[in-house]
Design an enzyme around this catalytic site. Structure first.
Site, PDB file in Angstrom:
ATOM      1  N   GLY A  13      43.042  92.071 156.061  1.00  0.00           N
ATOM      2  CA  GLY A  13      42.004  92.924 156.634  1.00  0.00           C
ATOM      3  C   GLY A  13      41.575  92.527 158.024  1.00  0.00           C
ATOM      4  CB  CYS A  14      42.005  89.778 160.115  1.00  0.00           C
ATOM      5  SG  CYS A  14      41.017  89.175 161.458  1.00  0.00           S
TER       6      CYS A  14
END
Ligand SMILES: Cc1ncc(COP(=O)(O)O)c(C=O)c1O
Lengths: 139, 407
Positions: free
Chosen positions: A50-51
């Site tokens: 999720g980065c």
């Protein structure tokens, strides 16, 4: 030092900066100083999802305490990661699972935990706590 | 020099007065979404404040007024695309929705196992995933037109891919990540020569390029209002009426029916067959004002000015040591994607943001394209008519600051 003592120390350090540049230069510097995570731990399993940039988090337990090592491709994230590691490493699973991380907000970097920019960091905090819970279970 | 008065145009966009981190906002993320002029904001509040009503059903004054404003927008868009018929304009909630509609109705009805669907390396995820879902369900085969290192499609490879197995081609008009303008006329003509239908993803093209769906002979053309100064959550799917008529409806509900009994329902005519439920009335009404705004400035004038910005930005950014512009296609819209040696795009984005400069960083929803280019992502500055060369100078200074701080 306890988790909160380390947090308070970081907050104090950041009070020295009165503009964004100083603050970010400091974070970038922390990023540069964080030792590289060795390649054997840069596995897919250790990637925080999720980065925008890849963040790896490696954890292990020694003498009843959890140790964290981490790395990122992006230098500012790496600096932030380095602070999280500094706060969270070398504590007991209970302390880690129950930690209240207020320093990020206090040093004015809460937006980095916001949804879009790097919810990787929010995920990293979550993952660190998940290790805390997991290591409590298997002593 | 542009014949447009850019300072006057800037005053039409109230958001440009915002201060970000204490600095004047420099908004260079127009490919993600454009800002909205006052006329659009006023249209929204006027609608809700003065004639909000459900459409196509009431006989009272407000319902009539709302319905006619709603249908005026359809006519405006028909002209904007030069569509032959008004009912060929289907309101959707965006490009993504339009592409899914076609994949789920036309695709499910007319495509079968072994049929081939062609897309390109430049596609946004929204023009990849709906086709993958269809392929999975139907056993169709997805084929991908390659690009060269400059970011142009290799059309010879496309032509070689075409055969009687090709049933559908879905290609982006303008790449959001690189700015490449594709020769869609060529793509459409060649697809038609083998009997395939073509959808054009016009999300990035609609605000920069004059579109004539009849001259192009496009079977479908999809775009989003929010990229052309209109509201979010509103989009358009154009389809040729004979094809739309042959397609089954997409969602079931009110508005899309002619007659319902528990035994059988007959469907409404175009375009209502594809517009189930109460639509996004306010945003549909407002999009007319966005398009009128563009028409008043003149699309050619806008494009000419944006080309000046692109040229200036390309020159200025090229002078920065260690900066490489990604995407140097022959024909481009005003999008500059770049990478900086030794600096992750996310760091570029964060430090520019501190200086009030909004760019997009990352994979731009085009992960397959990024892996083709061998990049984790890029930083992208995308310009609109309200941007200025002074702002580009700020970007250049901002990038120098990034280098100074990170390297
Ligand atoms: C080329 C392209 N296609 C499709 C889309 C999807 O548009 P929307 O999110 O408005 O449905 C975008 C938006 O970023 C785009 O740039």
């Amino acid at each position: 030092m306890t988790i909160n003592e380390i947090q308070d120390e970081i907050i104090e350090e950041f009070e020295l900066f009165d503009d964004w540049e100083g603050k970010y230069e400091y974070i970038i510097d922390l990023g540069k100083k964080l030792p590289k995570l060795s390649d054997e731990f840069k596995t897919d399993d250790n990637i925080i999802k999720g980065c925008q940039s890849i963040v790896w988090l490696h954890a292990y337990k020694q003498d009843g305490r959890i140790h964290f090592e981490a790395d990122s491709e992006a230098i500012i994230v790496k600096g932030l990661v380095s602070m999280l590691v500094k706060v969270m490493t070398n504590h007991t699973p209970e302390e880690i699972a129950n930690a209240d991380l207020y320093f990020i907000d206090k040093i004015g970097l809460a937006s980095h935990l916001a949804q879009t920019r790097s919810n990787g960091l929010a995920s990293m905090v979550k993952q660190m706590k998940a290790y805390g819970i997991a290591y409590q279970a298997n002593v | 020099m542009s014949i447009l008065d850019i300072n006057k145009i800037r005053k039409d966009f109230p958001i440009l007065d915002e201060k970000i981190n204490g600095r004047d906002l420099v908004y260079f993320d127009n490919a993600a979404t454009s800002q909205k002029p006052l006329v659009v904001l006023e249209a929204l509040s006027n609608y809700y404040g003065h004639y909000n009503a459900n459409i196509h059903r009431g006989i009272h004054f407000l319902a009539e007024k709302a319905t006619s404003a709603f249908e005026d927008s359809r006519t405006t868009i028909q002209k904007f695309l030069n569509a032959a018929h008004k009912e060929e304009i289907i309101f959707t909630y965006g490009t993504t929705d339009g592409i899914n509609l076609v994949a789920q109705t036309y695709g499910r009805k007319f495509l079968k196992e072994g049929d081939e669907i062609i897309i390109s390396t430049l596609e946004h995820h929204s023009n990849i995933v709906p086709w993958q879902m269809l392929c999975e369900e139907k056993g169709c085969v997805l084929r991908v037109i390659p690009i060269d290192d400059k970011g142009d499609l290799i059309l010879e490879e496309y032509v070689k891919m075409l055969s009687e197995k090709t049933k559908f081609v879905s290609v982006v008009h303008v790449s959001n990540a690189l700015g490449t303008i594709n020769d869609i006329k060529f793509i459409i003509d060649n697809a038609h020569a083998v009997g395939a239908k073509v959808l054009i993803d016009g999300a990035q093209a609609s605000s920069h390029i004059t579109i004539d769906v009849q001259a192009l002979d496009a079977d479908f053309y999809a775009f989003s209002a929010h990229k052309l100064f209109g509201p979010t959550g509103m989009g358009v799917l154009y389809g040729k009426s004979d094809i739309l008529n042959a397609m089954p409806p997409y969602r079931g509900g009110g508005e899309m029916i002619k007659e319902v009994t528990f035994e059988k329902t007959s469907y409404n005519e175009l375009p209502y067959k594809f517009e189930a439920g109460t639509p996004n009335i306010a945003d549909v009404v407002a999009v007319k004002f966005a398009i009128d705004y563009i028409n008043d400035l003149g699309k050619e004038n806008i494009a000419a000015y944006e080309d000046e910005l692109l040229k200036y930005a390309t020159e200025q950014l090229s002078e920065i040591g260690g900066l490489r512009i990604v995407g140097q296609a022959k024909e481009k819209v005003s999008v500059v994607s770049f990478v900086l040696d030794g600096v992750h795009p996310q760091d570029v984005g964060v430090i520019l943001d501190q200086q009030g400069i909004a760019v997009r960083t990352g994979h731009h929803c085009t992960q397959p394209l990024m892996s083709r280019l061998g990049l984790p992502g890029t930083s992208r500055a995308s310009f609109a008519v309200y941007n200025t060369t002074t702002e580009i100078d700020k970007l250049v200074a901002g990038i120098h600051k990034v280098k100074k701080m990170v390297l």
